[in-house]
Each structure stands twice: as structure tokens, then as C-alpha cells.
Design a protein around this motif. Structure first.
Motif, PDB file in Angstrom:
ATOM      1  N   ASN A   1      66.382  56.777  48.531  1.00  0.00           N
ATOM      2  CA  ASN A   1      67.569  57.331  47.896  1.00  0.00           C
ATOM      3  C   ASN A   1      67.337  57.509  46.403  1.00  0.00           C
ATOM      4  O   ASN A   1      66.509  56.831  45.797  1.00  0.00           O
ATOM      5  N   ALA A   2      68.114  58.427  45.831  1.00  0.00           N
ATOM      6  CA  ALA A   2      67.979  58.691  44.395  1.00  0.00           C
ATOM      7  C   ALA A   2      68.166  57.412  43.600  1.00  0.00           C
ATOM      8  O   ALA A   2      69.139  56.688  43.775  1.00  0.00           O
ATOM      9  N   GLY A   3      67.201  57.120  42.712  1.00  0.00           N
ATOM     10  CA  GLY A   3      67.271  55.920  41.890  1.00  0.00           C
ATOM     11  C   GLY A   3      66.829  54.657  42.595  1.00  0.00           C
ATOM     12  O   GLY A   3      66.775  53.586  41.993  1.00  0.00           O
ATOM     13  N   GLU A   4      66.479  54.784  43.891  1.00  0.00           N
ATOM     14  CA  GLU A   4      66.064  53.605  44.657  1.00  0.00           C
ATOM     15  C   GLU A   4      64.790  53.934  45.435  1.00  0.00           C
ATOM     16  O   GLU A   4      64.810  54.128  46.648  1.00  0.00           O
ATOM     17  N   PRO A   5      63.647  54.038  44.730  1.00  0.00           N
ATOM     18  CA  PRO A   5      62.409  54.384  45.433  1.00  0.00           C
ATOM     19  C   PRO A   5      62.027  53.309  46.441  1.00  0.00           C
ATOM     20  O   PRO A   5      62.401  52.132  46.311  1.00  0.00           O
ATOM     21  N   ARG A   6      61.279  53.732  47.431  1.00  0.00           N
ATOM     22  CA  ARG A   6      60.845  52.787  48.471  1.00  0.00           C
ATOM     23  C   ARG A   6      59.942  51.708  47.887  1.00  0.00           C
ATOM     24  O   ARG A   6      59.192  51.960  46.939  1.00  0.00           O
ATOM     25  N   PRO A   7      59.978  50.530  48.442  1.00  0.00           N
ATOM     26  CA  PRO A   7      58.971  49.518  48.066  1.00  0.00           C
ATOM     27  C   PRO A   7      57.608  49.936  48.612  1.00  0.00           C
ATOM     28  O   PRO A   7      57.543  50.826  49.468  1.00  0.00           O
ATOM     29  N   PRO A   8      56.494  49.345  48.159  1.00  0.00           N
ATOM     30  CA  PRO A   8      56.455  48.227  47.206  1.00  0.00           C
ATOM     31  C   PRO A   8      56.694  48.669  45.770  1.00  0.00           C
ATOM     32  O   PRO A   8      56.424  49.822  45.409  1.00  0.00           O
ATOM     33  N   ALA A   9      57.200  47.750  44.982  1.00  0.00           N
ATOM     34  CA  ALA A   9      57.536  48.041  43.591  1.00  0.00           C
ATOM     35  C   ALA A   9      56.289  48.485  42.830  1.00  0.00           C
ATOM     36  O   ALA A   9      55.195  47.953  43.029  1.00  0.00           O
ATOM     37  N   GLY A  10      56.467  49.468  41.974  1.00  0.00           N
ATOM     38  CA  GLY A  10      55.374  49.928  41.128  1.00  0.00           C
ATOM     39  C   GLY A  10      54.534  51.036  41.709  1.00  0.00           C
ATOM     40  O   GLY A  10      53.757  51.669  40.974  1.00  0.00           O
ATOM     41  N   GLU A  11      54.654  51.304  43.010  1.00  0.00           N
ATOM     42  CA  GLU A  11      53.815  52.333  43.623  1.00  0.00           C
ATOM     43  C   GLU A  11      54.172  53.733  43.120  1.00  0.00           C
ATOM     44  O   GLU A  11      53.292  54.563  42.909  1.00  0.00           O
TER      45      GLU A  11
END
Length: 348
Positions: A328-338
Motif C-alpha cells: 500500500n502507498a506509504g507502506e512498502p512490503r518488508p523486509p525493511a530497507g529493501e
């Protein structure tokens, strides 16, 4: 807004066009990308009788006496490819907004958005308030508030009708009670014929290779009698060469002869939104011939490309890297930093 995509640019060598027989000059993509693009901003002109809102490829005009949108045109490479054939009709039974009496003012102006507000009366019994919000992508959203000073029986309906001409060859209709995967679409009907759309209407669009025009509403088919009465219709008036003259209609309320009236109660507001969208809405990209797009479609197991996959697409000559299914917009999929890694690799 659901899934979104991120566009990031790959660095590659670009060959500039040769001039006057001179040998071609090679420029790094970083230099090409820093060449300024033309502004795509709105401007607003408040005249004696109309207010004109102009964007990069389109122009709207609004009648100050009523708040009705009286003109819209879109231009591609200097040629008009879509235009209204008359004012946008907002009606309550036999009374049209264009026949009302009111006043329109500019409420807010900016490079990306212009807001106009209008107030008036329809037939003496119903006060109306309009709030048009124009966006620099060619969309206008109009909030309509009707407030009768006595009970008013609506015997035919309330709705929007738009006549237009342009380089249209196809149509598409989206209903407002589904997610849009079941849109009805096809070639325009023959001259002098129409398509009746009995489902709850959300958006009705006509389009072709060079232009598009859409009407939309958030309360299409709020009340219908009978229950399966068409809430939208598309009529083809004329076809001449590449141009088709069409009429797009959406009903908020529709009552066939003999049906029970819908009552607007005295002092109570009846509110709905309608709108228009037009294309082309952007200027041609100066660097379009330098940009070749590679599209990455991830999934739950592999939402992001590896660095090597990015390098491989660059070696193939792609200069634009488009990613889908990132969350979703503003909520990229994990993992963090990818996502940050992918953007940095593509830029590098």
C-alpha cells in the motif's frame, strides 16, 4: 489507493540527435535528466462573465452567473482532440443548473489546484451550492448540495449530462458496487444509437488513441424506479472521420413515468459529487525517446529484484525501471530497507 508503483531511473548512455550533419554527441543520462521540463501548472483567469482554468493541455470555462462548466477542450501537439459541445448539464427534473441564478467566486488558486465556489437557486424552491476543485491532471470534482425551502417531489430525476466531440472510438463503464474488474467496454455504438447501462454507475468514459473524456459520480443510481432502470447511458450523435460526437449521461436519481416521487425534505441537504476527466492531460515528455521501460512485477515471496537483475536490465538498454506490487502507498512490503536498496542500485 491500493497497490502503487514506483518509477526509478537507470543510468545509461544516451545519444543526442545530430544537428546539421554534425556527428552525434553522446551525453550521460544524468545530464539529460537534469534538463528542465516545461511547467505543468494551473492558471486561473477571473473575467467579467466567466472564470477560465487552464492546464498544460486543457482549458475549462465556468459561467460566473450559475457555476456551470460551459467549456472544456484538450489539445495534443497543437490540435484540439476533445471538447464539450455545450455546458455540462446538472438537472433536477426539468430545471437545469444553467437556467439557475447565482454567483461564483474563486476560493483558492495554486499551481496544482484551483477551487471555485458557487451559490444560487433552481426554480426558486431549491438553493444550491457548488464547489469545483480543478486539478492539474485534467480532473475536476464538483460537490453539489441541494437544499429546498419546502418539500420538493422529484418526479423524473437528478443527474449529469455531458455532450462532447473528439477522437473517440471506444467506451468503458465502471459500476460503483464492484472493484472494476467487470467493466463493460467496447467500440462506440453506431451513429444515432445508444447504450443503456442498468448497473449502478460510477464512471463512464469514451476514448481513442489521441484523447479521452470521462464523467463520474459517487452516488450514481442512489434511487431508481423501476429498480433496474438504467443509471447511465452513452449516445453517439455523429461520426465524422476520426471524431465522434457523443452524449454521456449519469443519473443520481431516475424515476420512470408512473413511479413514486423522491422527496427532498425542506431544510435538508441532498449532497452528491460529479466530475470530469480529460486526456491528454500532460505535455509530451521531452525525453520520451530516451526512456525505455522495464517492468518488474514482484510477488509475496520475491517482492524486490536483486542487484544483478537490475544490472541485467540496464545492460539490455532500459533506462526506466518500474516496480509493481510493493504494498500500500506509504507502506512498502518488508523486509525493511529493501526498497531503499533497490532505488539506490537503480540510481547508481
Amino acid at each position: 489507493m491500493g497497490k502503487h508503483c514506483v518509477l526509478v531511473l537507470l543510468i545509461a548512455a544516451v545519444t543526442a540527435g545530430a544537428a546539421s550533419g554534425a556527428p552525434p554527441e553522446s551525453k550521460p543520462i544524468t545530464e539529460v535528466l537534469r534538463e528542465p521540463l516545461p511547467p505543468e501548472e494551473l492558471s486561473c483567469s477571473d473575467g467579467p462573465s466567466e472564470i477560465v482554468v487552464t492546464g498544460p493541455t486543457f482549458r475549462y470555462a465556468v459561467d460566473k452567473a450559475t457555476g456551470a462548466i460551459t467549456a472544456l477542450e484538450a489539445v495534443r501537439e497543437g490540435e484540439r482532440v476533445a471538447a464539450l459541445t455545450g455546458p455540462v448539464e446538472l438537472w433536477l427534473d426539468d430545471v437545469r443548473l444553467a437556467d439557475g441564478a447565482g454567483i461564483t467566486r474563486v476560493e483558492a488558486t495554486g499551481k496544482a489546484q484551483v477551487v471555485l465556489a458557487a451559490e444560487g437557486a433552481l426554480g426558486g424552491d431549491v438553493a444550491y451550492a457548488l464547489r469545483h476543485t480543478f486539478y492539474n491532471d485534467g480532473v475536476v470534482v464538483s460537490e453539489v448540495k441541494l437544499k429546498p425551502n419546502r418539500d420538493v417531489s422529484v418526479r423524473r430525476g437528478i443527474g449529469q449530462r455531458v455532450g462532447a466531440t473528439g477522437r473517440f472510438s471506444q467506451y468503458l463503464h465502471k459500476r460503483r458496487d464492484t472493484n472494476g474488474t467487470d467493466c463493460l467496454k467496447g467500440a462506440l455504438p453506431e451513429r444515432g444509437t445508444s447504450v443503456e447501462l442498468p448497473t449502478l454507475t460510477s464512471c463512464l468514459e469514451v476514448f481513442g488513441h489521441d484523447a479521452a473524456l470521462a464523467v463520474f459520480t459517487d452516488r450514481g443510481g442512489t434511487h431508481r424506479w423501476p429498480a433496474d432502470a438504467a443509471s447511465a447511458a452513452l449516445e453517439v450523435k455523429e461520426v465524422a472521420g476520426q471524431d465522434a460526437s457523443v452524449v454521456l449521461t449519469q443519473h443520481v436519481i431516475r424515476i420512470a413515468p408512473g413511479g413514486d416521487a423522491y422527496v427532498l425534505r425542506a431544510g435538508e441537504e441532498f449532497t452528491f459529487r460529479v466530475g470530469l476527466a480529460v486526456a491528454p492531460n500532460r505535455l509530451p515528455h521531452r525525453r520520451w525517446h530516451d526512456l525505455r521501460m522495464f517492468i518488474w512485477v514482484g510477488d509475496g515471496q520475491h517482492p524486490y529484484p536483486s542487484d544483478e537483475e537490475i544490472y541485467a536490465s540496464a545492460r539490455l538498454g532500459f533506462t526506466l525501471f518500474q516496480m509493481h506490487r510493493l504494498g500500500n502507498a506509504g507502506e512498502p512490503r518488508p523486509p525493511a530497507g529493501e526498497l531503499e536498496r533497490v532505488i539506490q542500485t537503480v540510481h547508481d
